[in-house]
Design an enzyme around this catalytic site. Sequence first.
Site, mmCIF file in Angstrom:
data_model
loop_
_atom_site.group_PDB
_atom_site.id
_atom_site.type_symbol
_atom_site.label_atom_id
_atom_site.label_comp_id
_atom_site.label_asym_id
_atom_site.label_seq_id
_atom_site.Cartn_x
_atom_site.Cartn_y
_atom_site.Cartn_z
ATOM 1 N N ARG A 79 0.835 -1.205 0.000
ATOM 2 C CA ARG A 79 0.000 0.000 0.000
ATOM 3 C C ARG A 79 0.870 1.256 0.000
ATOM 4 O O ARG A 79 0.526 2.258 -0.622
ATOM 5 C CB ARG A 79 -0.945 -0.001 1.204
ATOM 6 C CG ARG A 79 -1.959 1.136 1.151
ATOM 7 C CD ARG A 79 -2.971 1.060 2.292
ATOM 8 N NE ARG A 79 -2.312 1.060 3.576
ATOM 9 C CZ ARG A 79 -2.531 0.169 4.541
ATOM 10 N NH1 ARG A 79 -3.390 -0.813 4.365
ATOM 11 N NH2 ARG A 79 -1.868 0.244 5.675
ATOM 12 N N TYR A 97 -15.168 20.318 -12.365
ATOM 13 C CA TYR A 97 -15.685 18.985 -12.690
ATOM 14 C C TYR A 97 -16.911 18.691 -11.817
ATOM 15 O O TYR A 97 -16.826 18.720 -10.594
ATOM 16 C CB TYR A 97 -14.588 17.947 -12.483
ATOM 17 C CG TYR A 97 -15.062 16.530 -12.684
ATOM 18 C CD1 TYR A 97 -15.730 16.158 -13.853
ATOM 19 C CD2 TYR A 97 -14.856 15.566 -11.715
ATOM 20 C CE1 TYR A 97 -16.172 14.870 -14.034
ATOM 21 C CE2 TYR A 97 -15.295 14.271 -11.893
ATOM 22 C CZ TYR A 97 -15.957 13.926 -13.057
ATOM 23 O OH TYR A 97 -16.409 12.644 -13.227
ATOM 24 N N ASP A 122 -6.291 21.464 -9.699
ATOM 25 C CA ASP A 122 -6.626 20.326 -10.549
ATOM 26 C C ASP A 122 -6.138 20.692 -11.948
ATOM 27 O O ASP A 122 -6.709 21.551 -12.618
ATOM 28 C CB ASP A 122 -8.142 20.087 -10.521
ATOM 29 C CG ASP A 122 -8.548 18.885 -11.375
ATOM 30 O OD1 ASP A 122 -7.767 18.478 -12.249
ATOM 31 O OD2 ASP A 122 -9.666 18.371 -11.168
ATOM 32 N N LYS A 125 -7.220 11.090 -18.458
ATOM 33 C CA LYS A 125 -7.397 12.120 -19.498
ATOM 34 C C LYS A 125 -6.059 12.334 -20.218
ATOM 35 O O LYS A 125 -5.499 11.409 -20.743
ATOM 36 C CB LYS A 125 -7.904 13.418 -18.871
ATOM 37 C CG LYS A 125 -9.049 13.243 -17.864
ATOM 38 C CD LYS A 125 -10.300 12.698 -18.490
ATOM 39 C CE LYS A 125 -11.475 12.532 -17.539
ATOM 40 N NZ LYS A 125 -11.254 11.769 -16.325
HETATM 41 C C1 LIG Z 1 -11.050 18.002 -14.293
HETATM 42 C C2 LIG Z 1 -11.336 16.670 -13.660
HETATM 43 N N1 LIG Z 1 -10.915 16.454 -12.392
HETATM 44 C C3 LIG Z 1 -11.152 15.283 -11.772
HETATM 45 C C4 LIG Z 1 -11.843 14.268 -12.412
HETATM 46 C C5 LIG Z 1 -12.112 12.996 -11.661
HETATM 47 O O1 LIG Z 1 -11.169 12.041 -12.012
HETATM 48 P P1 LIG Z 1 -11.464 10.465 -12.093
HETATM 49 O O2 LIG Z 1 -12.500 10.269 -13.159
HETATM 50 O O3 LIG Z 1 -10.118 9.899 -12.440
HETATM 51 O O4 LIG Z 1 -11.932 10.047 -10.727
HETATM 52 C C6 LIG Z 1 -12.276 14.439 -13.727
HETATM 53 C C7 LIG Z 1 -12.985 13.373 -14.424
HETATM 54 O O5 LIG Z 1 -13.585 13.550 -15.473
HETATM 55 C C8 LIG Z 1 -12.026 15.676 -14.368
HETATM 56 O O6 LIG Z 1 -12.425 15.932 -15.635
#
Ligand SMILES: Cc1ncc(COP(=O)(O)O)c(C=O)c1O
Length: 235
Positions: free
Chosen positions: A81, A133, A208, A233
């Site tokens: 882990r 998001y 992010d 992504k």
């Molecule tokens: C900008 C952004 N942050 C976070 C996430 C969440 O990530 P995950 O889908 O890997 O949990 C996404 C998912 O689409 C996203 O577009």
Amino acid sequence: MALRVLRQHKGLGWRLVRAGPRYLSSDKPRHLDQLRPGTISAQIPFGDDKQYNSVVPAIYPSSTFVRDQNGTNIAGKIYARDDNPTVLAAEGTIRELEFGADALLFSSGMSAATAVFKILRPGDHVIVPRVMYWALRGWIMDFAKRWKIEVKALDFGEPFDKNKLRSALSTRPKLVWLETPANPTWSVSDISEISSMAHDIGAFCVVDSTAATPVLSQPLNLGADIVMHSATKYL
Ligand SMILES: Cc1ncc(COP(=O)(O)O)c(C=O)c1O
């Protein structure tokens, strides 16, 4: 997620610690800062395989590692882990790409993001972008309601209203969360300016950076404390 503030207490949860400028207390060579992302991605993950010098890093399925007769761990790794060599190689690569002090891999972007919010305590304030998001915004609102955390949503895209941020910062939030470019409008925020204003009142600034990747933006170099990616992504 690449961090300037750290770190998982070995399996016990999360703690924020300011780690200071990169490499301040480490012996990593400065020339790494000049490597291009392609070179970092090609070279950094492979340092651990002294036995075979494999070109593609090995996948280690072991959950635990051998100890000597005194119970001392031999290779510096205890339990997967925290210490899985495959994960450590990926974390090392992301740490170098982001110019971070450290990096942690999670099972998803959502688990990386929510790990940050779980450091907050009841009564804390946070500032988040109005455009972000949707699933993370939904999670934050639900978590905030149950944990009695105040959430203020602001427009961080252009034109950016400094006075609105200044006024929101007067409630002394613990965290300013940015997403830039923001999903789904791709509006861009000024990480330097916003992180500097957050630091003036002692708040952490987290970015992010899913849509940018470290190839196009390095938020830690612009002043952010933590940067995260959803790795399904562009990363
Ligand atoms: C900008 C952004 N942050 C976070 C996430 C969440 O990530 P995950 O889908 O890997 O949990 C996404 C998912 O689409 C996203 O577009």
